[in-house]
Design an enzyme around this catalytic site. Structure first.
Site, PDB file in Angstrom:
ATOM      1  N   SER A  37      12.156  -1.451   5.000  1.00 15.62           N
ATOM      2  CA  SER A  37      11.340  -2.169   5.985  1.00 15.62           C
ATOM      3  C   SER A  37      12.025  -2.320   7.340  1.00 15.62           C
ATOM      4  O   SER A  37      11.355  -2.469   8.362  1.00 15.62           O
ATOM      5  CB  SER A  37      10.978  -3.556   5.440  1.00 15.62           C
ATOM      6  OG  SER A  37      12.150  -4.286   5.120  1.00 15.62           O
ATOM      7  N   GLY A  74      10.517  -2.644   1.164  1.00 14.92           N
ATOM      8  CA  GLY A  74      10.920  -3.027  -0.187  1.00 14.92           C
ATOM      9  C   GLY A  74      11.702  -1.978  -0.933  1.00 14.92           C
ATOM     10  O   GLY A  74      12.150  -2.211  -2.056  1.00 14.92           O
ATOM     11  N   ASN A 102      17.908  -3.824   0.500  1.00 20.18           N
ATOM     12  CA  ASN A 102      17.201  -4.458  -0.613  1.00 20.18           C
ATOM     13  C   ASN A 102      18.029  -4.479  -1.888  1.00 20.18           C
ATOM     14  O   ASN A 102      17.875  -5.379  -2.723  1.00 20.18           O
ATOM     15  CB  ASN A 102      15.858  -3.750  -0.846  1.00 20.18           C
ATOM     16  CG  ASN A 102      14.859  -4.053   0.248  1.00 20.18           C
ATOM     17  OD1 ASN A 102      14.632  -5.200   0.610  1.00 20.18           O
ATOM     18  ND2 ASN A 102      14.275  -3.008   0.821  1.00 20.18           N
ATOM     19  N   ASP A 183      10.751 -14.675   9.631  1.00 23.07           N
ATOM     20  CA  ASP A 183      11.476 -14.674   8.351  1.00 23.07           C
ATOM     21  C   ASP A 183      12.985 -14.607   8.546  1.00 23.07           C
ATOM     22  O   ASP A 183      13.758 -14.796   7.610  1.00 23.07           O
ATOM     23  CB  ASP A 183      11.006 -13.532   7.447  1.00 23.07           C
ATOM     24  CG  ASP A 183      11.277 -12.139   8.023  1.00 23.07           C
ATOM     25  OD1 ASP A 183      12.047 -12.011   8.988  1.00 23.07           O
ATOM     26  OD2 ASP A 183      10.712 -11.167   7.477  1.00 23.07           O
ATOM     27  N   HIS A 186      13.878  -9.568   9.515  1.00 21.33           N
ATOM     28  CA  HIS A 186      13.404  -8.317  10.096  1.00 21.33           C
ATOM     29  C   HIS A 186      13.371  -8.395  11.617  1.00 21.33           C
ATOM     30  O   HIS A 186      13.009  -9.439  12.171  1.00 21.33           O
ATOM     31  CB  HIS A 186      12.007  -7.980   9.573  1.00 21.33           C
ATOM     32  CG  HIS A 186      11.958  -7.732   8.098  1.00 21.33           C
ATOM     33  ND1 HIS A 186      11.727  -8.747   7.190  1.00 21.33           N
ATOM     34  CD2 HIS A 186      12.115  -6.587   7.386  1.00 21.33           C
ATOM     35  CE1 HIS A 186      11.734  -8.232   5.962  1.00 21.33           C
ATOM     36  NE2 HIS A 186      11.967  -6.938   6.056  1.00 21.33           N
TER      37      HIS A 186
END
Length: 216
Positions: A37, A74, A102, A183, A186
Site C-alpha cells: 500500500s 496489504g 506488512n 492513520d 501511509h
C-alpha cells in the site's frame, strides 16, 4: 539559388554515399514498482500514487521512462513472491522492490521475509532485471529483538546481490507532521512528493544501470 556551403554538403553526401542521420531518442526504460500500500497509493487518487508521481518527476528531468504500479495494499513478501511472474511482465527493465512493511506489522518471522525477498531478487536477476531495493524498518512496538532480526535484511540483500538500496522508504515522511494520512502510517499526496524527490537520485542510478547493461 544554392549557396556554396549547401552545394558542398550535397556533393559530400553524394560522394560518400552517406547522409547525416538524426540522433535517435533513447529507448524507454520500463520500471515496475512491486510493493504494498505504501507504493500502491492507499486512499489516494491514481495520479498521486508513488509510481505515477515518480514517472512524472523523471520525465520532467528528461528521462524516457514508464513506471507501472504493481503495488497491492496489504501485500506481504509472500504475496509478492507468489504474484511475481505476472506482476513483472516481459519487457521489464527494472524493478523497485518495496515489500516487507506488512510482514513487520504482522510480526511475521523475519527469516521468512528474508527468504522471500532473496528469492524475488534472485528470480529478477535471472531475468536480467535490475533492482532497486526499498528498505523498511520494524515498528518500535515490535521490540529490539525483532528489529535486530528484521532491519538488517535489506542491507544484507543489497550487499549480497550488489543492489541499489534505499535504506528506508518512508524516510523524511514517517515522523513529519502533515505528510501522512490520519492513520499515521501511509503517506498523503504531500508525503509522496517528499518520497519521490528523496529517491530520485537512486532511481536515476537504476536507469543508468539499465542503459549501461543493454547499451542504450
Amino acid at each position: 539559388m544554392r549557396t556554396l556551403f549547401t552545394s558542398l554538403l550535397i556533393a559530400g553526401g553524394i560522394l560518400s554515399g552517406v547522409w547525416p542521420v538524426a540522433a535517435q531518442a533513447p529507448r524507454e526504460v520500463k520500471i515496475v514498482v512491486l510493493g504494498d500500500s505504501l507504493s500502491a497509493g492507499y486512499q489516494l487518487p491514481a495520479a498521486d500514487a508513488f509510481p505515477a508521481k515518480l514517472q512524472a518527476a523523471l520525465r520532467a528531468r528528461g528521462q524516457a521512462v514508464s513506471i507501472e504500479n504493481a503495488g497491492v495494499s496489504g501485500d506481504t513478501s509472500t504475496g509478492g513472491l507468489e504474484r511475481l511472474d505476472w506482476s513483472v511482465g516481459d519487457g521489464t527493465d527494472a524493478v523497485i522492490l518495496q515489500l516487507g512493511a506488512n510482514d513487520a506489522l504482522r510480526g511475521l518471522d523475519p527469516a521468512i521475509t528474508r527468504r522471500n525477498l532473496d528469492t524475488i531478487v534472485e528470480k529478477l536477476k535471472q531475468r536480467q532485471i535490475d533492482v532497486l531495493l526499498a528498505g523498511m524498518l520494524a515498528p518500535p512496538n515490535m521490540g529490539s529483538a525483532y528489529a535486530g532480526a528484521f532491519n538488517p535484511i535489506f542491507t544484507d540483500l543489497a550487499t549480497k546481490y550488489g543492489l541499489i538500496l534505499d535504506p528506508f522508504f518512508l524516510d523524511g515522511v514517517m515522523t513529519v507532521a502533515g505528510l501522512s494520512l490520519p492513520d499515521g502510517m501511509h503517506p498523503n499526496a504531500r508525503g509522496v512528493d517528499v518520497m519521490v524527490q528523496r529517491i530520485l537520485p537512486k532511481v536515476e542510478e537504476l536507469i543508468a544501470a539499465v542503459r549501461a547493461r543493454r547499451g542504450g
